[in-house]
Design an enzyme around this catalytic site. Structure first.
Site, short mmCIF file in Angstrom:
data_model
loop_
_atom_site.label_atom_id
_atom_site.label_comp_id
_atom_site.label_asym_id
_atom_site.label_seq_id
_atom_site.Cartn_x
_atom_site.Cartn_y
_atom_site.Cartn_z
N SER A 135 0.84 -1.20 0.00
CA SER A 135 0.00 0.00 0.00
C SER A 135 0.88 1.26 0.00
O SER A 135 1.62 1.48 -0.96
CB SER A 135 -0.97 -0.04 1.18
OG SER A 135 -1.99 0.91 1.04
N HIS A 170 -4.07 -1.90 -4.36
CA HIS A 170 -5.48 -2.29 -4.14
C HIS A 170 -6.31 -2.12 -5.42
O HIS A 170 -7.47 -1.70 -5.37
CB HIS A 170 -6.09 -1.45 -3.02
CG HIS A 170 -5.27 -1.38 -1.78
ND1 HIS A 170 -4.91 -2.50 -1.07
CD2 HIS A 170 -4.71 -0.30 -1.13
CE1 HIS A 170 -4.17 -2.11 -0.02
NE2 HIS A 170 -4.03 -0.81 -0.04
#
Length: 248
Positions: A135, A170
């Site tokens: 992330s 993501h």
């Protein structure tokens, strides 16, 4: 008398983008894959949880998982920093792997620069330390990234620039990611880059993609590029991923 020639071997510079790991995966496949690429038989692995504000539960989770592996885990806190500048530099340069956690990409970069960590990590990269993260910990290595650091999904034209282009994490799991990232690339707000689905690991050597893996047959890494014909669109190209764990 001829002097003996000295052979200087340049370090291999490596960055790994992770769409998972100890904080999200129960099977541990991505972390095992990562450690397989670390130098040494018992690599030193430093977790840097800056993007989460050094969240204690996140740190405990990392230590619990990595203390059971054949490595030497450690943590670098910056919100309650204990090392002076010299010790901080020596500590980071001694690591075989620097593993950056998720959280807020913009805050991560700001705190690193305040403490000089960005400069040390550049040196670590040049000396062969494997830099990686999930992330925000994947976003930070590129020139720009797709982020929710400011609330809504948007582009961040900032990063360490060790990996050319941009990164979007993501890609498959958060609503709006795919559309928003492609729009940012199409509009020139972000350079072409890499979209990482959850369950994917991508290893770059000297800036070039060396290997892509997935924890499931469905996991994908995408190359996203702006249309080259003067249009305002962006296309995505799925890249093959080797499935970890022998399935698929």
């Amino acid at each position: 008398m001829l002097r003996e020639a000295r052979v200087v071997v340049a370090a291999v510079r490596r960055v790994a983008l992770l769409g998972g790991g100890f904080s999200t995966d129960e099977d541990g496949l991505l972390d095992d894959w990562l450690l397989d690429h670390a130098r040494g038989d018992r690599p030193k692995v430093c977790f840097v949880p800056t993007a989460s504000g050094d969240a204690p539960a996140y740190i405990d989770q990392f230590l619990r998982v990595f203390e059971s592996r054949d490595c030497e885990p450690s943590v670098l806190p910056l919100f309650r920093r204990e090392l002076d500048d010299e010790a901080l530099r020596a500590f980071l340069l001694s690591q075989d792997v620097v593993y950056v956690g998720g959280g807020n990409t913009a805050n991560l970069l700001a705190v690193w620069r305040a403490h000089g960590v960005d400069r040390i990590l550049r040196d670590a990269y040049d000396h062969g330390t494997l830099l990686c993260g999930i992330s925000a910990g994947a976003n930070c290595w590129a020139e720009g990234s797709h982020t929710d650091s400011f609330g809504p999904l948007t582009f961040l034209r900032d990063g360490l620039g060790l990996l050319r282009g941009s990164v979007c994490p993501h890609y498959d799991s958060e609503p709006g990611r795919r559309t928003s990232y492609r729009e940012a690339v199409a509009a020139g707000m972000l350079p072409s880059g890499w979209a990482v689905e959850d369950g994917v690991g991508a290893l770059f050597v000297d800036g070039r993609l060396e290997e892509a893996v997935g924890t499931t047959p469905q996991a994908r890494l995408y190359r996203v590029e702006a249309d080259g014909d003067g249009g305002r669109g962006a296309g995505e190209r799925a890249l093959p991923c080797r499935v970890l764990g022998g399935s698929g």
